[in-house]
Design an enzyme around this catalytic site. Structure first.
Site, PDB file in Angstrom:
ATOM      1  N   HIS B 213     -59.878  25.376  -1.951  1.00 32.93           N
ATOM      2  CA  HIS B 213     -59.311  26.588  -1.375  1.00 32.93           C
ATOM      3  C   HIS B 213     -59.370  27.764  -2.345  1.00 32.93           C
ATOM      4  O   HIS B 213     -59.085  28.887  -1.964  1.00 32.93           O
ATOM      5  CB  HIS B 213     -57.888  26.314  -0.872  1.00 32.93           C
ATOM      6  CG  HIS B 213     -57.896  25.481   0.383  1.00 32.93           C
ATOM      7  ND1 HIS B 213     -57.086  25.711   1.454  1.00 32.93           N
ATOM      8  CD2 HIS B 213     -58.673  24.425   0.742  1.00 32.93           C
ATOM      9  CE1 HIS B 213     -57.341  24.829   2.403  1.00 32.93           C
ATOM     10  NE2 HIS B 213     -58.287  24.038   1.997  1.00 32.93           N
ATOM     11  N   SER B 217     -64.895  27.068   1.143  1.00 29.88           N
ATOM     12  CA  SER B 217     -65.892  26.102   1.591  1.00 29.88           C
ATOM     13  C   SER B 217     -67.301  26.661   1.477  1.00 29.88           C
ATOM     14  O   SER B 217     -67.527  27.843   1.720  1.00 29.88           O
ATOM     15  CB  SER B 217     -65.618  25.737   3.054  1.00 29.88           C
ATOM     16  OG  SER B 217     -64.308  25.268   3.210  1.00 29.88           O
ATOM     17  N   LYS B 241     -61.869  20.700  15.734  1.00 25.80           N
ATOM     18  CA  LYS B 241     -63.145  20.049  15.444  1.00 25.80           C
ATOM     19  C   LYS B 241     -62.927  18.768  14.624  1.00 25.80           C
ATOM     20  O   LYS B 241     -63.573  17.745  14.859  1.00 25.80           O
ATOM     21  CB  LYS B 241     -64.054  21.008  14.687  1.00 25.80           C
ATOM     22  CG  LYS B 241     -65.492  20.524  14.606  1.00 25.80           C
ATOM     23  CD  LYS B 241     -66.416  21.624  14.123  1.00 25.80           C
ATOM     24  CE  LYS B 241     -67.842  21.110  14.049  1.00 25.80           C
ATOM     25  NZ  LYS B 241     -68.806  22.168  13.745  1.00 25.80           N
ATOM     26  N   ASP B 242     -61.979  18.838  13.671  1.00 31.54           N
ATOM     27  CA  ASP B 242     -61.669  17.651  12.874  1.00 31.54           C
ATOM     28  C   ASP B 242     -61.068  16.547  13.744  1.00 31.54           C
ATOM     29  O   ASP B 242     -61.335  15.362  13.534  1.00 31.54           O
ATOM     30  CB  ASP B 242     -60.698  17.999  11.739  1.00 31.54           C
ATOM     31  CG  ASP B 242     -61.405  18.667  10.570  1.00 31.54           C
ATOM     32  OD1 ASP B 242     -62.654  18.629  10.537  1.00 31.54           O
ATOM     33  OD2 ASP B 242     -60.724  19.236   9.693  1.00 31.54           O
ATOM     34  N   GLU B 285     -69.068  -6.186  -2.484  1.00 28.63           N
ATOM     35  CA  GLU B 285     -68.956  -5.509  -1.197  1.00 28.63           C
ATOM     36  C   GLU B 285     -70.105  -4.517  -1.065  1.00 28.63           C
ATOM     37  O   GLU B 285     -70.636  -4.021  -2.062  1.00 28.63           O
ATOM     38  CB  GLU B 285     -67.612  -4.775  -1.125  1.00 28.63           C
ATOM     39  CG  GLU B 285     -66.429  -5.714  -0.995  1.00 28.63           C
ATOM     40  CD  GLU B 285     -66.253  -6.229   0.427  1.00 28.63           C
ATOM     41  OE1 GLU B 285     -66.965  -7.179   0.798  1.00 28.63           O
ATOM     42  OE2 GLU B 285     -65.413  -5.689   1.164  1.00 28.63           O
TER      43      GLU B 285
END
Lengths: 184, 415
Positions: B213, B217, B241-242, B285
């Site tokens: 922030h 972005s 959107k998220d 893994e």
């Protein structure tokens, strides 16, 4: 973006309420979904299947002499089983209900008069009252005496003196034979 | 800023003393976000969502777990069979780790493709890599807790990596184990750390967000925001959107949890740990496989360990290795191709890590390892010689095609 701005300014008022409806509907689904998702987390803290499977205890009574008492564990709690003497039974029956804080007749608290079966947890703050061993103090009423805050119980496990509000609880139990009982 | 900011009097009262509402409003509601973010930008918030899922399910699993080698395996089976919804909690947690890594890997490769690591976002990138490192440690120690065969032998192999360090290596390994092999003290400390580290990740995520922030972005064009006409508020545009992204993620994640819960797992881990028998084929893994392949590609103990750690450490220097000033691969035709080759190399490494180290796999693993490390000097050279495509003037410009930037700004103001 240009497209959006033109269509937004030309939207009739009905469009607003439809958007509101979508918002409320989506929020409701979200809240319901979250609640459903949280339930498994909370329910996992409830007793597990193996804990529930241990929820009854069988006790052989044949070795308990008159006047003797034993303590068994049921669901992790102590259960008092006292083989009462005739005098103790008599004393418990003679009590005037009017002088009891939690009035209950002795008949209602036993299935067989000589066997008194109680959850051995003081109804005040959960200590274990004394009175099981011959050497223990039994309190003024010949039953049990709680050392934590001085509650005294009579020979029917009823509260007679001290801060405890209720009689010692009677667990659900059934006599399988004359000398064996299943608690729970 | 002493004016009335909130209508609600209580909110206002609290905010004047502790500005939680102001900060929330500035960073999650009004936060100006580039208006051209595509769906690849969803994976940061998705990773954050998975972190919350992991911490929540983990806390409730911990209430039923016991870190003791004598009972750990049985206690996990007790969770599966007896604890209410225990099977769900464990499968959510187990597969949640995989989906957390999927989100983070896509998030990292998105950053690579669009040049999100470049100035001024170097620290943002470094914090992200730190999160990734702590995640790997957390996941590794979590895998040890069920105390199955893979738990035990995975822990043995990974802790033994440190024995490659000259002189002090053996002492370090003994210190990690708290004994002379992986045993009860090891399981206990791994459990303690496995509970602690997610909160360290949480703190790092907070710093990651503060850095984000501050620098704001990046966006698919990789150019700087020129003004308010290039941005839209975070809420409701990107919150919604998220949420769409979370919906899609949940569909896939829960499909695996309910219909193929052991898809990512190894059957050997349902065999209780046995310090006297090594399973015939030990694999970590899936999210560790590329690094495992690099480890095995170098035919020298110390060299292999150094290469494996180096493969991650070098990523921290990426902002300074990449000499190109252009961020987005959209405008870097050669870099774009190299990016996809690099991604393919990582996948090949992952495949090699999953196979027994025999025959051709060894050769392929070595070539892929070389290619992985070659990527970085190549990036440096590429920045010097590549001719980037012309950059658009602003984020709005290419969207509005013919229209000028000034015109676009006017339109935005009207809306």
């Amino acid at each position: 973006m240009a497209d959006t701005s033109t269509s937004a300014s030309g939207t009739p008022p009905e469009g607003e309420s439809r958007r509101d409806f979508l918002l409320y509907a989506a929020s409701a689904v979200g809240v319901a979904g979250t609640a459903l998702a949280v339930w498994p987390l909370i329910h996992s803290m409830n007793p597990a299947a193996d804990t529930l499977a241990l929820s009854s205890t069988e006790v052989d009574l044949s070795s308990i002499a008159v006047g003797q008492a034993i303590t068994v564990t049921w669901r992790g709690k102590p259960v008092f089983i006292r083989h009462r003497t005739d005098e103790e039974i008599e004393a418990a029956r003679k009590v005037d209900l009017a002088e009891l804080r939690d009035p209950e007749t002795d008949d209602k608290r036993v299935k067989k008069a000589e066997w008194l079966i109680l959850v051995g947890i003081c109804t005040h703050l959960g200590c274990i009252p004394m009175g099981q061993k011959a050497s223990d103090p039994k309190g003024e009423y010949g039953g049990w005496f709680c050392p934590c805050h001085g509650s005294a119980y009579d020979t029917s496990g009823r509260i007679r003196k001290g801060p405890a509000p209720l009689n010692l609880a009677v667990p659900t139990y059934t006599f399988l034979t004359d000398t064996s009982v299943r608690i729970g | 800023m002493s004016g009335q900011k909130f209508d609600n009097k209580i909110v206002q009262w609290v905010d004047e003393r502790l500005p939680i509402f102001s900060v929330l409003k500035e960073s999650a509601v009004d936060y100006p976000t580039p208006k051209n973010l595509n769906y690849w930008w969803n994976f940061g918030s998705l990773a954050g969502f998975m972190l919350v899922v992991m911490i929540l399910t983990g806390i409730f699993l911990a209430m039923n777990y016991a870190a003791n080698t004598a009972i750990a395996f049985g206690v996990v089976e007790h969770i599966m069979r007896d604890v209410n919804y225990g099977w769900l909690l464990r499968y959510l947690h187990m597969n949640g780790a995989s989906f957390f890594f999927i989100c983070v890997y896509i998030h990292i490769f998105r950053g690579l493709y669009y040049g999100s690591y470049k100035a001024p976002r170097e620290l943002l990138w470094a914090l992200g890599l730190l999160i990734y490192l702590v995640m790997m440690g957390t996941a590794f120690m979590g895998y040890v807790l069920p105390w199955g065969q893979m738990s035990f032998w995975g822990a043995t192999v990974i802790t033994n990596l440190f024995s490659a360090i000259p002189v002090v290596g053996d002492y370090i390994v003994t210190l990690l184990w708290g004994g002379f092999s992986v045993d009860n003290p090891t399981l206990n400390r791994f459990y303690a750390l496995h509970y602690l580290l997610p909160f360290v990740i949480f703190a790092l995520v907070f710093l990651h967000l503060v850095a984000l922030h501050t620098t704001k972005s990046n966006n698919p064009l990789g150019i700087d925001v020129t003004g308010p006409q290039d941005t839209i508020p975070f809420h409701p545009y990107y919150t919604v959107k998220d949420l769409v992204g979370i919906g899609v993620l949940l569909l896939i994640y829960l499909a695996v949890v309910f219909f193929a819960p052991n898809f990512f797992g190894e059957p050997d881990n349902y065999v209780p740990a046995n310090p006297l028998v090594t399973p015939p084929h030990i694999v970590p893994e899936w999210y560790f496989l590329p690094f495992y392949a690099i480890l095995r590609a170098i035919p020298d103990k110390l060299g292999g360990v150094l290469a494996m750690f180096g493969a991650i450490v070098i990523l921290f220097f990426l902002p300074w290795i990449d000499s190109s000033k252009v961020r987005s691969a959209k405008f870097r035709p050669i870099f774009k191709q190299i990016f996809w080759i690099f991604l393919a190399v990582c996948l090949v490494l992952g495949y090699c890590g999953s196979q027994p180290p025999e025959g051709q796999i060894v050769v392929v693993g070595r070539i892929a390892t070389a290619a992985y490390f070659l990527f970085f000097p190549l990036l440096w050279v590429l920045g010097k010689i590549e001719k980037p495509k012309p950059l658009p003037q602003s984020i709005s410009a290419p969207v509005l095609k013919g229209a000028s930037a000034g015109h676009a700004a006017q339109k935005m103001e009207k809306a």
